[in-house]
Design a protein around this motif. Sequence first.
Motif, PDB file in Angstrom:
ATOM      1  N   GLN A   1      53.246 -71.796   7.993  1.00 20.21           N
ATOM      2  CA  GLN A   1      52.676 -72.653   6.947  1.00 20.21           C
ATOM      3  C   GLN A   1      51.177 -72.380   6.749  1.00 20.21           C
ATOM      4  N   PHE A   2      50.489 -71.951   7.791  1.00 16.24           N
ATOM      5  CA  PHE A   2      49.054 -71.661   7.684  1.00 16.24           C
ATOM      6  C   PHE A   2      48.847 -70.237   7.150  1.00 16.24           C
ATOM      7  N   ARG A   3      49.332 -69.969   5.975  1.00 17.65           N
ATOM      8  CA  ARG A   3      49.282 -68.609   5.418  1.00 17.65           C
ATOM      9  C   ARG A   3      47.854 -68.148   5.180  1.00 17.65           C
ATOM     10  N   HIS A   4      47.024 -69.042   4.643  1.00 17.13           N
ATOM     11  CA  HIS A   4      45.653 -68.638   4.321  1.00 17.13           C
ATOM     12  C   HIS A   4      44.824 -68.428   5.590  1.00 17.13           C
TER      13      HIS A   4
ATOM     14  N   HIS B   1      44.305 -76.590   0.577  1.00 16.51           N
ATOM     15  CA  HIS B   1      42.977 -77.198   0.414  1.00 16.51           C
ATOM     16  C   HIS B   1      41.897 -76.296   0.995  1.00 16.51           C
ATOM     17  N   ILE B   2      42.151 -75.783   2.194  1.00 18.43           N
ATOM     18  CA  ILE B   2      41.166 -74.904   2.840  1.00 18.43           C
ATOM     19  C   ILE B   2      40.996 -73.620   2.031  1.00 18.43           C
ATOM     20  N   GLN B   3      42.088 -73.133   1.467  1.00 15.79           N
ATOM     21  CA  GLN B   3      42.010 -71.920   0.640  1.00 15.79           C
ATOM     22  C   GLN B   3      41.128 -72.153  -0.591  1.00 15.79           C
ATOM     23  N   LYS B   4      41.307 -73.298  -1.250  1.00 13.96           N
ATOM     24  CA  LYS B   4      40.500 -73.602  -2.438  1.00 13.96           C
ATOM     25  C   LYS B   4      39.023 -73.739  -2.073  1.00 13.96           C
ATOM     26  N   LEU B   5      38.761 -74.413  -0.956  1.00 11.79           N
ATOM     27  CA  LEU B   5      37.377 -74.582  -0.516  1.00 11.79           C
ATOM     28  C   LEU B   5      36.766 -73.234  -0.164  1.00 11.79           C
ATOM     29  N   TYR B   6      37.525 -72.405   0.533  1.00 13.25           N
ATOM     30  CA  TYR B   6      37.017 -71.084   0.949  1.00 13.25           C
ATOM     31  C   TYR B   6      36.705 -70.216  -0.266  1.00 13.25           C
ATOM     32  N   ARG B   7      37.568 -70.261  -1.257  1.00 13.92           N
ATOM     33  CA  ARG B   7      37.347 -69.462  -2.471  1.00 13.92           C
ATOM     34  C   ARG B   7      36.086 -69.886  -3.208  1.00 13.92           C
TER      35      ARG B   7
END
Length: 770
Positions: A112-115, A725-731
């Motif tokens: 599930q933690f793909r990013h 959420h973490i992916q969006k923040l990181y981007r």
Amino acid sequence: MVKAVCVNGLKRPAEGAGERQAARKRRKAAGGGREPGPEEKSSCLSAALFGEDCEISRDQLYELLKFAALGKCHSAAQPSWCRIYRQSHLAGVVVIVLPEMSQLHFYQFYLQFRHLRKVFRHRFTLTPSANFLASLYGEGANPKPQNTAQGLTSTSSKSSDLKCDPIFQKYGGKKRGLTSYILTSEELNKYDYPIKGSTRWKGYVCTGCDKQRTDSSPLFGLDCEMCLTAKGNEVTYVSLVDARGQCLLNELVKPQSEVVNYRTSFSGITEEMLLPVKTSLSDIQTRLKKILPRDAVLVGHSLNNDLQALEMIHPSVIDTSLLFARTGNRRFKLKFLARAVLGKEIQCEEMVGHDPAEDARTALELAQFFIEQGPAKVAELNLEMLLKAENLAEVSKKKDALQPQGCRVQQQLNEPPHLSKPCFLECLQVTGQKPLLLGRQELDSSGLCQSNLSTSNKQILQKALEDVPLSTFSIIQFSLGPENISSRLLAELCEKVGSKLTDMLTIYAGPFEENFRLKSVKKKFGKCGPIQCLTVVTETYQPYVCIQYEVLEAAQLAVESLNGAEVAGSCIKVQRPVTAAMLDCDVLIKELELDVENEGVIYVAGLKQSVTEKDLQEEFSQLKDLEMLFLPKDLQSAKHRNCCFLKFQKSQSAVDALEVINGWTLKGSKLRSRHALASGHLWRWIWQMNHSNGKQRGNIFYKKMQQLPDSEQDLKKKVKKLDNHIQKLYRSLQNNTLCVVLFPGVNSTYGSQSGLGLMGIKGDRGRSAC
């Protein structure tokens, strides 16, 4: 377990103080030493997280964050366990915290933690903490003395004592803007500052900064080193720093007259350093006029001496030797103020001469601290008493040195108060950085966490997307809610992960003939890697053998290379146990192999016990781009296992090495290899979980297929959303931003679960780029 060994010397030894000093002098002699601009080079991160080096303490994590946020400009040292190259080019630091989550959660929901698993190439194990945010900021101790048996004043000094303090008497107790601390015309004249229109300063150059000052005017730190010439004191080195501590000018200057005394012990200047220098005083004057804006305020310690040496007039100055007022005409030394107020050491004994950039930066930080905290807070430090205590300690130290060792008696009552360093949060505020903290937990003024359960992850993300770009240091907390911290569910997850891990390490081989030799089977399968236990399954018509390995790579290598092979006179099948949790085993193995952390890492099996680390280094040194070698050892017996891991700088070099090593003979034993599945921190964790489970759990060939409970199904969905959420923040982050994701770990009645850290600099292309 032994630590990773660097094969090609890529792990740089730490520079000694003498080497650093020599390098600094060489840069000065070359006429400057300014770092290239951010458009030329970017920051990158190098971390030798391999083997035992993957266990990182809270102090080491604090070390990393402090250096990333403050850098050498504020006397923060490079972390002892990794390096940030070109730290001054970092756009910011973002720490994403997942409270009450541990390493266990990451690997239970690995798919599930793909990013997270595809972006962050550096991972480490973290010990759990009771109060994570407090430990992240560091000790909440203020740089103020504690009460002692001698009755020294403390942070709780009475107001009557404060009113007697010269700082309080001069400025009062209220906070003021910076313009309140600029020297007046009368003070400039009194303290021998060059003044425009005076015949004494005829020929001096004005900086041209004639605009009205406000509390928002920019501050600049200035310091010079002088040599004695036939003319008098002449400037030979000048440093100017801006409000963030960045060097704008850092240059040697050629004196106009013949040097009589270089004053090397104070200035650090030698004749050899000045020989190639062509920069003149007029060049420096022109550059200062060009750099300083019209409303600039200069900050320095006894700045009148620097301006006289520069032969320049500037109308607005803050003099830290006068700002931190004392009775009479006495003044505190810059070195003492740096230690007592900022908790930092400057002008160290091992350095030859002072560093003007360091002194300019320190004076600037002292002024920023004074303005930010206000005179009352500064008066509470009771600097006069601290200085007396420090002097007493120095005298006592000298007396002790003269006494015979047997006569030295340590008396606690006579010890000076301890000068503790400011906490991380205070350090950031002193340097003008406003840390951002977003999440369900917030820090109040005392440093304690306050919970706000009404805030959702979606709201936190939206706020972070707006506010993180405005802050240079941010802590963002996401939570999975009360289900995540349930002790019951934690116990269930721990059991599930342990069971699945055991199944992944277990294989079944057979069928064999009734009179087969178990020793032959053990020898054959042992070439794939270290075996924990091996048992014969008798419930079947023909005998099968259950083999439980100690590493994932060994089990996978056995499935790939021995399925269909002839072993002990039988053509056998090799397979893993069939359980509900194992239905996605092939997918999980593939994702582990593609994990960015395993990029360029291969597993090698078939080593004999007689093979030493030195043998391996010699044998594998011919492989192209080999960076590190890790030879695991049994944590109980300390004997090395019959396998090792090799890390390469480039992925293609690892692929090429696989072709070479397979079939390679080392001391009469054929080697086998494949891509790594569990390098670094995961190897040790698997070993510990595997041995804590006691007896192997694979004696039953078929296990009952059970549906996952609803709570875990819901948790999987939440984890997937969290990863998004973490992916969006990181981007949304700028390139050159250091991002650290932390699973703090869990302490519960069911035991303690280690935490996990993932880190990387956005835009960093990897270790080899450094």
